[in-house]
Write a protein that holds these residues in place. Structure first.
Motif, mmCIF file in Angstrom:
data_model
loop_
_atom_site.group_PDB
_atom_site.id
_atom_site.type_symbol
_atom_site.label_atom_id
_atom_site.label_comp_id
_atom_site.label_asym_id
_atom_site.label_seq_id
_atom_site.Cartn_x
_atom_site.Cartn_y
_atom_site.Cartn_z
ATOM 1 N N LEU A 113 -3.701 6.118 -13.290
ATOM 2 C CA LEU A 113 -3.605 5.822 -14.715
ATOM 3 C C LEU A 113 -3.228 7.075 -15.502
ATOM 4 C CD1 LEU A 113 -6.729 3.516 -15.136
ATOM 5 C CD2 LEU A 113 -4.354 2.827 -15.503
ATOM 6 N N ARG A 114 -3.865 8.218 -15.150
ATOM 7 C CA ARG A 114 -3.546 9.473 -15.849
ATOM 8 C C ARG A 114 -2.112 9.889 -15.578
ATOM 9 N NH1 ARG A 114 -8.752 10.786 -13.989
ATOM 10 N NH2 ARG A 114 -7.893 12.019 -12.271
ATOM 11 N N ARG A 115 -1.698 9.834 -14.317
ATOM 12 C CA ARG A 115 -0.342 10.293 -13.985
ATOM 13 C C ARG A 115 0.721 9.403 -14.630
ATOM 14 N NH1 ARG A 115 -2.947 11.630 -8.943
ATOM 15 N NH2 ARG A 115 -2.522 9.541 -8.120
ATOM 16 N N LEU A 116 0.468 8.130 -14.675
ATOM 17 C CA LEU A 116 1.430 7.192 -15.261
ATOM 18 C C LEU A 116 1.359 7.185 -16.790
ATOM 19 C CD1 LEU A 116 0.898 4.276 -12.739
ATOM 20 C CD2 LEU A 116 3.047 5.532 -13.060
ATOM 21 N N GLY A 117 0.325 7.785 -17.333
ATOM 22 C CA GLY A 117 0.187 7.829 -18.787
ATOM 23 C C GLY A 117 0.002 6.452 -19.393
ATOM 24 N N THR A 118 -0.829 5.628 -18.768
ATOM 25 C CA THR A 118 -0.993 4.260 -19.229
ATOM 26 C C THR A 118 -2.471 3.870 -19.196
ATOM 27 O OG1 THR A 118 -0.255 1.975 -18.872
ATOM 28 C CG2 THR A 118 -0.699 3.280 -16.904
ATOM 29 N N ASP A 119 -2.787 2.752 -19.835
ATOM 30 C CA ASP A 119 -4.173 2.291 -19.854
ATOM 31 C C ASP A 119 -4.435 1.179 -18.847
ATOM 32 O OD1 ASP A 119 -2.735 0.281 -21.046
ATOM 33 O OD2 ASP A 119 -4.039 0.075 -22.798
ATOM 34 N N ARG A 120 -3.380 0.735 -18.132
ATOM 35 C CA ARG A 120 -3.584 -0.284 -17.098
ATOM 36 C C ARG A 120 -2.442 -0.221 -16.100
ATOM 37 N NH1 ARG A 120 0.159 -1.378 -21.202
ATOM 38 N NH2 ARG A 120 1.422 -3.177 -20.629
ATOM 39 N N ILE A 121 -2.766 -0.556 -14.866
ATOM 40 C CA ILE A 121 -1.779 -0.684 -13.800
ATOM 41 C C ILE A 121 -1.482 -2.167 -13.663
ATOM 42 C CG2 ILE A 121 -1.385 -0.436 -11.323
ATOM 43 C CD1 ILE A 121 -3.378 1.984 -11.486
ATOM 44 N N ASP A 122 -0.220 -2.527 -13.734
ATOM 45 C CA ASP A 122 0.116 -3.954 -13.700
ATOM 46 C C ASP A 122 -0.150 -4.574 -12.336
ATOM 47 O OD1 ASP A 122 1.114 -4.333 -16.425
ATOM 48 O OD2 ASP A 122 2.673 -2.931 -15.825
ATOM 49 N N LEU A 123 0.200 -3.858 -11.268
ATOM 50 C CA LEU A 123 -0.015 -4.366 -9.911
ATOM 51 C C LEU A 123 -0.473 -3.214 -9.036
ATOM 52 C CD1 LEU A 123 0.242 -6.452 -7.602
ATOM 53 C CD2 LEU A 123 2.705 -5.978 -7.551
ATOM 54 N N PHE A 124 -1.654 -3.359 -8.443
ATOM 55 C CA PHE A 124 -2.256 -2.293 -7.647
ATOM 56 C C PHE A 124 -2.346 -2.781 -6.204
ATOM 57 C CE2 PHE A 124 -6.071 0.837 -7.393
ATOM 58 C CZ PHE A 124 -5.212 1.930 -7.295
ATOM 59 N N TYR A 125 -1.585 -2.137 -5.321
ATOM 60 C CA TYR A 125 -1.536 -2.517 -3.916
ATOM 61 C C TYR A 125 -2.420 -1.622 -3.045
ATOM 62 C CZ TYR A 125 3.184 -4.785 -4.397
ATOM 63 O OH TYR A 125 4.282 -5.554 -4.702
ATOM 64 N N GLN A 126 -3.015 -2.200 -2.015
ATOM 65 C CA GLN A 126 -3.486 -1.400 -0.894
ATOM 66 C C GLN A 126 -2.238 -1.076 -0.066
ATOM 67 O OE1 GLN A 126 -5.610 -3.270 2.374
ATOM 68 N NE2 GLN A 126 -7.021 -1.547 2.496
ATOM 69 N N HIS A 127 -1.922 0.216 0.065
ATOM 70 C CA HIS A 127 -0.652 0.621 0.662
ATOM 71 C C HIS A 127 -0.590 0.293 2.155
ATOM 72 C CE1 HIS A 127 2.766 3.728 -0.133
ATOM 73 N NE2 HIS A 127 3.183 2.728 0.609
ATOM 74 N N ARG A 128 -1.679 0.548 2.860
ATOM 75 C CA ARG A 128 -1.796 0.164 4.267
ATOM 76 C C ARG A 128 -3.246 -0.238 4.523
ATOM 77 N NH1 ARG A 128 2.903 0.165 3.808
ATOM 78 N NH2 ARG A 128 4.515 1.063 5.161
ATOM 79 N N VAL A 129 -3.431 -1.218 5.371
ATOM 80 C CA VAL A 129 -4.771 -1.708 5.679
ATOM 81 C C VAL A 129 -5.557 -0.631 6.412
ATOM 82 C CG1 VAL A 129 -6.067 -3.431 6.986
ATOM 83 C CG2 VAL A 129 -3.991 -4.094 5.730
ATOM 84 N N ASP A 130 -6.782 -0.399 5.954
ATOM 85 C CA ASP A 130 -7.677 0.587 6.558
ATOM 86 C C ASP A 130 -8.648 -0.152 7.483
ATOM 87 O OD1 ASP A 130 -9.522 2.508 7.227
ATOM 88 O OD2 ASP A 130 -9.829 3.232 5.174
ATOM 89 N N PRO A 131 -8.524 0.006 8.797
ATOM 90 C CA PRO A 131 -9.398 -0.737 9.710
ATOM 91 C C PRO A 131 -10.870 -0.350 9.600
ATOM 92 C CG PRO A 131 -8.103 0.894 10.915
ATOM 93 C CD PRO A 131 -7.549 0.849 9.526
ATOM 94 N N ALA A 132 -11.150 0.789 8.962
ATOM 95 C CA ALA A 132 -12.532 1.242 8.829
ATOM 96 C C ALA A 132 -13.261 0.586 7.656
ATOM 97 C CB ALA A 132 -12.576 2.761 8.672
ATOM 98 N N VAL A 133 -12.526 -0.110 6.806
ATOM 99 C CA VAL A 133 -13.132 -0.726 5.619
ATOM 100 C C VAL A 133 -12.789 -2.217 5.611
ATOM 101 C CG1 VAL A 133 -13.278 -0.698 3.102
ATOM 102 C CG2 VAL A 133 -12.859 1.434 4.346
ATOM 103 N N PRO A 134 -13.779 -3.079 5.664
ATOM 104 C CA PRO A 134 -13.496 -4.518 5.635
ATOM 105 C C PRO A 134 -12.665 -4.897 4.415
ATOM 106 C CG PRO A 134 -15.795 -4.122 6.188
ATOM 107 C CD PRO A 134 -15.224 -2.803 5.764
ATOM 108 N N ILE A 135 -11.688 -5.762 4.622
ATOM 109 C CA ILE A 135 -10.805 -6.144 3.516
ATOM 110 C C ILE A 135 -11.599 -6.828 2.401
ATOM 111 C CG2 ILE A 135 -10.174 -8.425 4.416
ATOM 112 C CD1 ILE A 135 -7.838 -5.827 2.703
ATOM 113 N N GLU A 136 -12.721 -7.442 2.749
ATOM 114 C CA GLU A 136 -13.555 -8.066 1.724
ATOM 115 C C GLU A 136 -14.105 -7.033 0.736
ATOM 116 O OE1 GLU A 136 -13.338 -10.743 5.229
ATOM 117 O OE2 GLU A 136 -13.760 -8.588 4.972
#
Length: 332
Positions: A113-136
């Motif tokens: 948010l700071r780098r983009l200079g905005t108050d909201r991100i329109d679409l926030f993706y998980q870039h790659r699935v992390d097997p160590a953290v349940p997707i839930e």
């Protein structure tokens, strides 16, 4: 520019992949040097044309890409739909692993948010699935960010079918981003049908086969050191020759429409389903305008049959990546 649905809104039918403005690992981009004044003009021209779907990520640069995009469009923020991504651990300017721990997701969101200079991100993706953290757990964290207004829509990049199904059960997935093009069709068996059946937008990255499908390419060894294509297996040796036969088929269709190979490759994607929104990257206004023309190119059934025959699933010569670690992170 035509529009397509994403979540509860709509975006340009063709977006703009911004990675080329500052690729992974440093200001020298993965696909050659960048003229940053021209890159700024590309972003403004995109908005002028109604191409509002802009795709970036914290790891591009790292961080520099978000800063560049945010600074460039700061006065036109309300005209843009900005997608960015989290999911990597970045240390001393380099990726050192995956990290989708809830606390890290929240930290990345604030930093983006700071780098983009905005108050909201329109679409926030998980870039790659992390097997160590349940997707839930990931979805729960993203839903909190959505409820607090930090993000509007939730996306996953390169999930496997099981992960995607679990994520969709845990929360509302609005978009899935994976590599998809005439030379990379693996998502057709499971991911695309799931997205279609569940109202999820599908966003193909590298929709022009990392530039190969334009036909305006050289052999791997003819690119400068540092250019990603020097090490792309599909640009090398006999693979290059075999893959150029697909390009010849694309050019044959293009000639029938007085179009370019790039326009045909993008139009083929758009014809696959109404929920598909490709994001070709470019650093030149001329290419941006060329790509945009694909939205108005209607391919015939004969064209589509010819392209399907020339590009069967699994028919591309060479692996997607030369680095086994990168292969392990797709379809997670």
């Amino acid at each position: 520019m035509k529009r397509r649905s994403l979540g509860t809104t709509d975006v340009s039918a063709i977006g703009l992949g911004c990675m080329g403005f500052a690729g992974v690992g440093g200001m020298r981009a993965m696909y050659g040097d960048v003229d940053f004044e021209e890159a700024r003009r590309v972003l403004h021209r995109a908005l002028d044309m109604g191409i509002d779907f802009l795709d970036t990520a914290e790891v591009y640069g790292p961080f520099l890409n978000e800063e560049f995009v945010g600074e460039t469009i700061r006065d036109r923020r309300e005209e843009a739909f900005i997608a960015t991504k989290f999911g990597f651990r970045i240390e001393e300017g380099k990726v050192s692993g995956l990290d989708s721990r809830p606390a890290h997701i929240q930290e990345v969101c604030e930093a983006s948010l700071r780098r983009l200079g905005t108050d909201r991100i329109d679409l926030f993706y998980q870039h790659r699935v992390d097997p160590a953290v349940p997707i839930e757990e990931v979805m729960e964290t993203l839903e909190v960010l959505r409820r607090t207004g930090k993000i509007r829509f939730i996306g996953l990049s390169e999930p496997g079918p099981e992960t995607l199904a679990r994520a969709a059960k845990a929360g509302r997935v609005d978009a899935v981003q994976s590599e998809y093009s005439l030379w990379e069709r693996g998502v057709e068996a499971d991911i695309l049908p799931f997205c279609r059946d569940n109202g999820i937008a599908f966003v193909p990255y590298s929709p022009l086969g990392r530039g190969f499908l334009t036909g305006a390419v050289k052999r791997a060894e003819d690119y400068e050191e540092g250019d990603y294509r020097r090490n792309d297996p599909r640009y090398q040796g006999e693979n290059f020759d075999a893959n150029m036969r697909l390009v010849d088929a694309v050019k044959t269709v293009a000639a029938r429409h007085e179009a370019t190979a790039a326009q045909v490759a993008l139009a083929w994607l758009l014809a696959q389903a109404d929920n598909i929104i490709p994001i070709p990257g470019t650093k030149k206004r001329s290419r941006l305008e060329e790509n945009a023309g694909a939205a108005d190119l209607a391919l015939s059934k004969e064209d589509l049959r010819a392209l399907d025959a020339a590009a069967p699933v699994g028919g591309t010569a060479g692996e997607r990546y030369s680095n086994p670690a990168m292969l392990k992170m797709v379809r997670g």
